[in-house]
Enzyme design. Structure first.
Site, PDB file in Angstrom:
ATOM      1  N   CYS A 127       1.028  -1.066   0.015  1.00 46.30           N
ATOM      2  CA  CYS A 127       0.058  -0.035  -0.070  1.00 46.30           C
ATOM      3  C   CYS A 127       0.891   1.050  -0.032  1.00 46.30           C
ATOM      4  O   CYS A 127       1.887   1.413   0.968  1.00 46.30           O
ATOM      5  CB  CYS A 127      -0.930   0.187   1.076  1.00 46.30           C
ATOM      6  SG  CYS A 127      -1.778   1.731   1.299  1.00 46.30           S
ATOM      7  N   HIS A 147      -6.438   3.606   3.929  1.00 42.73           N
ATOM      8  CA  HIS A 147      -6.265   4.489   2.555  1.00 42.73           C
ATOM      9  C   HIS A 147      -7.482   4.396   1.554  1.00 42.73           C
ATOM     10  O   HIS A 147      -7.477   5.119   0.805  1.00 42.73           O
ATOM     11  CB  HIS A 147      -4.979   4.506   1.872  1.00 42.73           C
ATOM     12  CG  HIS A 147      -3.643   5.087   2.847  1.00 42.73           C
ATOM     13  ND1 HIS A 147      -3.203   4.166   3.789  1.00 42.73           N
ATOM     14  CD2 HIS A 147      -3.611   6.322   3.144  1.00 42.73           C
ATOM     15  CE1 HIS A 147      -2.316   5.084   4.527  1.00 42.73           C
ATOM     16  NE2 HIS A 147      -2.547   6.273   3.983  1.00 42.73           N
ATOM     17  N   LYS A 298      -8.731  14.527   3.134  1.00 45.58           N
ATOM     18  CA  LYS A 298      -8.650  15.280   2.196  1.00 45.58           C
ATOM     19  C   LYS A 298      -9.996  15.282   1.571  1.00 45.58           C
ATOM     20  O   LYS A 298     -10.544  16.490   1.080  1.00 45.58           O
ATOM     21  CB  LYS A 298      -7.801  14.756   1.010  1.00 45.58           C
ATOM     22  CG  LYS A 298      -6.284  15.295   1.598  1.00 45.58           C
ATOM     23  CD  LYS A 298      -5.557  16.015   0.317  1.00 45.58           C
ATOM     24  CE  LYS A 298      -4.152  15.795   0.631  1.00 45.58           C
ATOM     25  NZ  LYS A 298      -3.444  14.482   0.714  1.00 45.58           N
TER      26      LYS A 298
END
Ligand code: MSP
Length: 499
Positions: A127, A147, A298
């Protein structure tokens, strides 16, 4: 002189710092300031983790052909932002620096010479978000749970580090040194990982181009975590300044977020054991916080910019909030509204108001001069504070100070100096002297936590700059506020805000 070496993780430069990054650095700064105040030879190291795939991707996304140029620009921003936010780092290490590469090569050779590096084949998942090899069992719906991305499938020839060879020694170390991994809950987590899961790991990448080439095999670059961890050594001279390295290593405290504890408490100590270098004395993992109950991300666009928060309320209010509201070591939540409440109550009301009342009464009843000294004692507050700071319980350190402040506010309400002014001059003087002396003690104890405020308090109390150069032990003694000294006009420490 005794030393104190404290480190922060080095940060990826794929974006600018958010409040979570600032948090780790703030804790390191508070510790560094505290031990400097106690006369130690302190070194606070921070820096940027530059040999990561994340940075390469970020450079491409922002249209940079020259990855190094992007990284230079971003590292410069991290440096400036931390400096402007009052983080008093003594060293800033960048992993694309020559001094770092030299130290990493030296370290690699040492580990190689112990026979702990061997060539093997890696087949599995990687990852890029974690910069880590992960297993099928780590995935949820085929994605990395952190993620939310499908990992890359990798099959390549790699160099491996004989991590598993250190299992027993590491367990022994963890058991023999309860202070090594803090807090306790984290120690248990790491212990069971080391006991049950810790396997050899791949420490090079064949397909990555960005990074430090493996010494003797330029077809491979060193795995970014293996390289990054060594910053804690190269940042103080390992490989190029042995004298400085010897002065500071081993680290007294290495601060990390709980997300990267295994790298710091399993891989890192094993690497050091292999290279024949002593282990850090303590690795402290703090918790993670959410923003208004949501994970910082984000996609949610909720990442709070520490500079914006500091502009709105002042750096010290931000420091106070982070250190007081969120128990260090545990998870917590950041909210601008809560910050506003803390500003109004704890800072403007309890501290600001007290200071203002005491200074104005001194002006009014004693023409701005400190009244004659009276006997007294600060009680156990300073011991409580020292113990809390030594244990990294920043909230408890602030609590000790706030108990003193609240008690002082109560003292004013109980004694009613405006009445004493008419009836009992001697008692009035004793009450005010006590209050001024408590403010001086508070200013001292606040220095590492709210440095700007501590400075303002010192000046308002009519104490010269030299006051803060005094010996810590002497400053702890009752009576440091000099009788007859002229206090300054009271300026609000935390002006009232309309929001
Ligand atoms: N580059 C690695 C560390 C290498 S150290 C040899 C890395 N960098 S990072 O930039 O992603 O994160 C660094 C640290 O920021 C985390 O370990 C943690 O201390 C802090 N935080 C990031 N997000 C955070 C929160 N939401 N809350 C609290 N701390 C957070 O990992």
């Amino acid at each position: 002189m005794e030393k104190f070496y404290v480190t922060t993780p080095i940060y990826y430069v794929n974006d600018v710092p958010h409040i979570g990054h600032f948090y780790t650095s703030l804790a390191a700064d508070a510790l560094a300031r505290y031990w400097r105040m106690r006369g130690r030879d302190v070194f606070l190291l921070t820096g940027t983790d530059e040999n990561s795939q994340k940075n390469v991707e970020a450079a491409a996304k922002r249209g940079y052909d020259d990855v190094q140029a992007y990284i230079d620009m971003m590292s410069g921003r991290w440096f400036a932002i931390f400096r402007d936010l009052g983080i008093t780092f003594d060293g800033f290490i960048r992993t694309t620096e020559e001094r770092h590469r030299i130290g990493v090569e030296e370290f690699w050779r040492r580990v190689e010479s112990t026979g702990d590096i061997y060539l093997g084949e890696y087949e599995g998942l990687y990852c890029a978000g974690c910069e880590a090899f992960i297993t099928e069992s780590d995935l949820t719906d085929g994605q990395c749970p952190v993620h939310r991305k499908e990992p890359q499938r990798i099959k390549e020839k790699n160099y491996f580090f004989r991590l598993s060879a250190y299992r027993e020694r590491l367990l022994e170390h963890i058991d023999a040194h309860p202070e090594f991994i803090q807090p306790v809950s984290r120690r248990n987590e790491v212990r069971s990982y080391v006991e049950r899961f810790m396997e050899d790991i791949s420490i090079s990448r064949e397909t990555m181009k960005w990074g430090i080439p493996v010494p003797g095999d330029p077809t491979q670059v060193i795995y970014v975590w293996f390289d990054a961890l060594i910053n804690y050594l190269t940042g103080i001279g390992f490989g190029d300044d042995q004298e400085r390295f010897g002065r500071y290593w081993p680290a007294d405290v290495q601060l990390v977020g709980k997300d990267i504890i295994k790298f710091h408490c399993a891989l890192w100590p094993a690497m050091l054991m292999s290279a024949g270098i002593p282990l850090p004395k303590k690795v402290f993992a703090h918790g993670f916080f959410t923003i208004d109950g949501e994970k910082i991300s984000k996609s949610l666009g909720n990442a709070v910019d520490p500079q914006a928060a500091a502009e709105r309320y002042g750096i010290d209010a931000l420091r106070f909030f982070l250190l007081r509201e969120i128990t260090f070591g545990e998870d917590g939540d950041f909210s601008m509204d809560r910050l506003g409440e803390r500003y109004a109550n704890d800072l403007a009301n309890e501290l600001g108001n007290l200071s203002h009342r005491v200074l104005s009464m001194t002006a009014k009843y004693f023409a701005g001069k400190v009244p004659p000294a009276t006997d007294g004692s600060l009680g156990p507050v300073w011991d409580r504070y020292d113990q809390a700071m030594a244990d990294l319980r920043f909230g408890a350190a602030l609590d000790a100070i706030w108990d003193l402040l609240r008690d002082s506010n109560r003292l004013i309400d109980a004694e009613q100096p405006w009445k004493l002014a008419k009836t009992d001059q001697e008692r009035l003087a004793a009450v005010l002297y006590t209050l001024l002396e408590r403010l001086r003690a508070s200013a001292w104890m606040l220095r590492p936590l709210l440095p700007e405020t501590a400075g303002k308090m010192r000046r308002q109390l009519g104490l010269s700059e030299e006051e803060f150069d005094r010996e810590y032990e002497a400053a702890r003694v009752w009576g440091g506020i000099a009788e007859n000294a002229t206090i300054a006009k009271s300026e609000p420490l935390f002006p009232r805000r309309d929001d």
